[in-house]
Design a protein around this motif. Structure first.
Motif, PDB file in Angstrom:
ATOM      1  N   TYR A  29     -76.177-109.117 -15.345  1.00 29.64           N
ATOM      2  CA  TYR A  29     -76.142-110.407 -16.032  1.00 29.64           C
ATOM      3  C   TYR A  29     -74.700-110.768 -16.370  1.00 29.64           C
ATOM      4  N   SER A  30     -74.434-112.077 -16.410  1.00 28.56           N
ATOM      5  CA  SER A  30     -73.161-112.527 -16.968  1.00 28.56           C
ATOM      6  C   SER A  30     -73.184-112.200 -18.461  1.00 28.56           C
ATOM      7  N   LEU A  31     -72.024-112.044 -19.046  1.00 32.49           N
ATOM      8  CA  LEU A  31     -71.948-111.752 -20.476  1.00 32.49           C
ATOM      9  C   LEU A  31     -72.677-112.829 -21.273  1.00 32.49           C
ATOM     10  N   LYS A  32     -72.486-114.083 -20.906  1.00 26.58           N
ATOM     11  CA  LYS A  32     -73.141-115.191 -21.611  1.00 26.58           C
ATOM     12  C   LYS A  32     -74.656-115.065 -21.545  1.00 26.58           C
ATOM     13  N   LYS A  33     -75.203-114.824 -20.350  1.00 26.76           N
ATOM     14  CA  LYS A  33     -76.651-114.708 -20.188  1.00 26.76           C
ATOM     15  C   LYS A  33     -77.176-113.496 -20.957  1.00 26.76           C
ATOM     16  N   TYR A  34     -76.446-112.378 -20.912  1.00 26.76           N
ATOM     17  CA  TYR A  34     -76.888-111.175 -21.613  1.00 26.76           C
ATOM     18  C   TYR A  34     -76.978-111.421 -23.119  1.00 26.76           C
ATOM     19  N   VAL A  35     -75.980-112.065 -23.687  1.00 28.88           N
ATOM     20  CA  VAL A  35     -75.996-112.354 -25.122  1.00 28.88           C
ATOM     21  C   VAL A  35     -77.124-113.330 -25.448  1.00 28.88           C
ATOM     22  N   GLN A  36     -77.370-114.310 -24.592  1.00 32.25           N
ATOM     23  CA  GLN A  36     -78.488-115.230 -24.813  1.00 32.25           C
ATOM     24  C   GLN A  36     -79.822-114.478 -24.835  1.00 32.25           C
ATOM     25  N   LEU A  37     -79.990-113.526 -23.925  1.00 32.36           N
ATOM     26  CA  LEU A  37     -81.220-112.729 -23.891  1.00 32.36           C
ATOM     27  C   LEU A  37     -81.360-111.891 -25.158  1.00 32.36           C
ATOM     28  N   LEU A  38     -80.259-111.322 -25.634  1.00 32.32           N
ATOM     29  CA  LEU A  38     -80.295-110.562 -26.886  1.00 32.32           C
ATOM     30  C   LEU A  38     -80.709-111.453 -28.049  1.00 32.32           C
ATOM     31  N   LEU A  39     -80.125-112.643 -28.125  1.00 36.14           N
ATOM     32  CA  LEU A  39     -80.424-113.550 -29.230  1.00 36.14           C
ATOM     33  C   LEU A  39     -81.862-114.057 -29.198  1.00 36.14           C
ATOM     34  N   LYS A  40     -82.466-114.090 -28.007  1.00 33.41           N
ATOM     35  CA  LYS A  40     -83.865-114.493 -27.884  1.00 33.41           C
ATOM     36  C   LYS A  40     -84.811-113.331 -28.147  1.00 33.41           C
ATOM     37  N   GLY A  41     -84.257-112.142 -28.363  1.00 35.70           N
ATOM     38  CA  GLY A  41     -85.086-110.978 -28.642  1.00 35.70           C
ATOM     39  C   GLY A  41     -85.737-110.368 -27.415  1.00 35.70           C
ATOM     40  N   ASN A  42     -85.148-110.559 -26.249  1.00 35.22           N
ATOM     41  CA  ASN A  42     -85.707-110.023 -25.015  1.00 35.22           C
ATOM     42  C   ASN A  42     -85.676-108.495 -25.047  1.00 35.22           C
ATOM     43  N   PRO A  43     -86.839-107.852 -25.056  1.00 37.35           N
ATOM     44  CA  PRO A  43     -86.877-106.384 -25.185  1.00 37.35           C
ATOM     45  C   PRO A  43     -86.333-105.643 -23.972  1.00 37.35           C
ATOM     46  N   ASN A  44     -86.236-106.305 -22.832  1.00 34.27           N
ATOM     47  CA  ASN A  44     -85.756-105.648 -21.621  1.00 34.27           C
ATOM     48  C   ASN A  44     -84.268-105.329 -21.653  1.00 34.27           C
ATOM     49  N   VAL A  45     -83.526-105.967 -22.551  1.00 35.02           N
ATOM     50  CA  VAL A  45     -82.079-105.735 -22.580  1.00 35.02           C
ATOM     51  C   VAL A  45     -81.598-105.036 -23.849  1.00 35.02           C
ATOM     52  N   PHE A  46     -82.428-104.941 -24.862  1.00 39.56           N
ATOM     53  CA  PHE A  46     -82.017-104.295 -26.107  1.00 39.56           C
ATOM     54  C   PHE A  46     -81.701-102.813 -25.926  1.00 39.56           C
ATOM     55  N   ASP A  47     -82.543-102.121 -25.152  1.00 42.09           N
ATOM     56  CA  ASP A  47     -82.346-100.678 -25.021  1.00 42.09           C
ATOM     57  C   ASP A  47     -81.032-100.319 -24.327  1.00 42.09           C
ATOM     58  N   TRP A  48     -80.413-101.266 -23.637  1.00 42.82           N
ATOM     59  CA  TRP A  48     -79.121-100.999 -23.008  1.00 42.82           C
ATOM     60  C   TRP A  48     -78.069-100.628 -24.055  1.00 42.82           C
ATOM     61  N   LEU A  49     -78.222-101.152 -25.256  1.00 44.50           N
ATOM     62  CA  LEU A  49     -77.222-100.917 -26.300  1.00 44.50           C
ATOM     63  C   LEU A  49     -77.367 -99.550 -26.966  1.00 44.50           C
ATOM     64  N   TRP A  50     -78.454 -98.857 -26.688  1.00 45.24           N
ATOM     65  CA  TRP A  50     -78.698 -97.546 -27.304  1.00 45.24           C
ATOM     66  C   TRP A  50     -78.715 -96.421 -26.267  1.00 45.24           C
ATOM     67  N   ALA A  51     -78.208 -96.668 -25.081  1.00 42.45           N
ATOM     68  CA  ALA A  51     -78.217 -95.645 -24.037  1.00 42.45           C
ATOM     69  C   ALA A  51     -77.338 -94.456 -24.422  1.00 42.45           C
ATOM     70  N   ALA A  52     -77.755 -93.269 -24.007  1.00 38.89           N
ATOM     71  CA  ALA A  52     -76.969 -92.060 -24.267  1.00 38.89           C
ATOM     72  C   ALA A  52     -75.798 -91.956 -23.298  1.00 38.89           C
ATOM     73  N   GLU A  53     -75.953 -92.515 -22.098  1.00 39.85           N
ATOM     74  CA  GLU A  53     -74.911 -92.448 -21.070  1.00 39.85           C
ATOM     75  C   GLU A  53     -74.769 -93.793 -20.382  1.00 39.85           C
ATOM     76  N   TYR A  54     -73.543 -94.102 -20.000  1.00 39.62           N
ATOM     77  CA  TYR A  54     -73.245 -95.326 -19.262  1.00 39.62           C
ATOM     78  C   TYR A  54     -72.489 -94.964 -17.994  1.00 39.62           C
ATOM     79  N   GLU A  55     -72.732 -95.701 -16.948  1.00 45.14           N
ATOM     80  CA  GLU A  55     -71.932 -95.555 -15.735  1.00 45.14           C
ATOM     81  C   GLU A  55     -70.568 -96.188 -15.962  1.00 45.14           C
ATOM     82  N   VAL A  56     -70.571 -97.352 -16.608  1.00 43.88           N
ATOM     83  CA  VAL A  56     -69.345 -98.057 -16.982  1.00 43.88           C
ATOM     84  C   VAL A  56     -69.506 -98.537 -18.419  1.00 43.88           C
ATOM     85  N   LEU A  57     -68.496 -98.315 -19.218  1.00 47.57           N
ATOM     86  CA  LEU A  57     -68.466 -98.854 -20.578  1.00 47.57           C
ATOM     87  C   LEU A  57     -67.002 -99.060 -20.940  1.00 47.57           C
ATOM     88  N   ASP A  58     -66.502-100.268 -20.658  1.00 44.47           N
ATOM     89  CA  ASP A  58     -65.105-100.528 -21.000  1.00 44.47           C
ATOM     90  C   ASP A  58     -65.014-101.011 -22.443  1.00 44.47           C
TER      91      ASP A  58
END
Length: 95
Positions: free
Chosen positions: A56-85
């Motif tokens: 997702y674009s950063l804008k779309k991802y934040v919009q999904l978070l603000l709408k409470g989309n459960p499919n993207v919330f768990d990304w913020l609590w992952a134990a490991e990331y492939e990329v995390l700048d």
């Protein structure tokens, strides 16, 4: 190419339930290109099938978070990331 600020394997890999036969579902957030920032092009998401990935674009991802989309919330609590700048870390730190 859009810079990836956060990416991870989702599904069974994210939840620690994967088995050797589990497929890989790569998910992530990217920054827009200049043409997209100034409005010459539009970009919300990119879906590929080899491997199964959704970015997702950063804008779309934040919009999904603000709408409470459960499919993207768990990304913020992952134990490991492939990329995390540093920008992706800002999302995680402010979850």
């Amino acid at each position: 190419m859009r810079p990836v600020i956060l990416s991870l394997y989702s599904g069974s890999h994210l939840y620690g339930l994967s088995v050797p036969e589990s497929d890989l579902d790569l998910r992530g957030v990217v920054l827009p290109e200049l043409d997209e920032i100034i409005g010459l092009k539009e970009f919300e998401q990119e879906l590929k099938h080899e491997p199964d990935s959704l970015f997702y674009s950063l804008k779309k991802y934040v919009q999904l978070l603000l709408k409470g989309n459960p499919n993207v919330f768990d990304w913020l609590w992952a134990a490991e990331y492939e990329v995390l700048d540093r920008r992706g870390k800002m999302l995680v730190d402010n979850r």
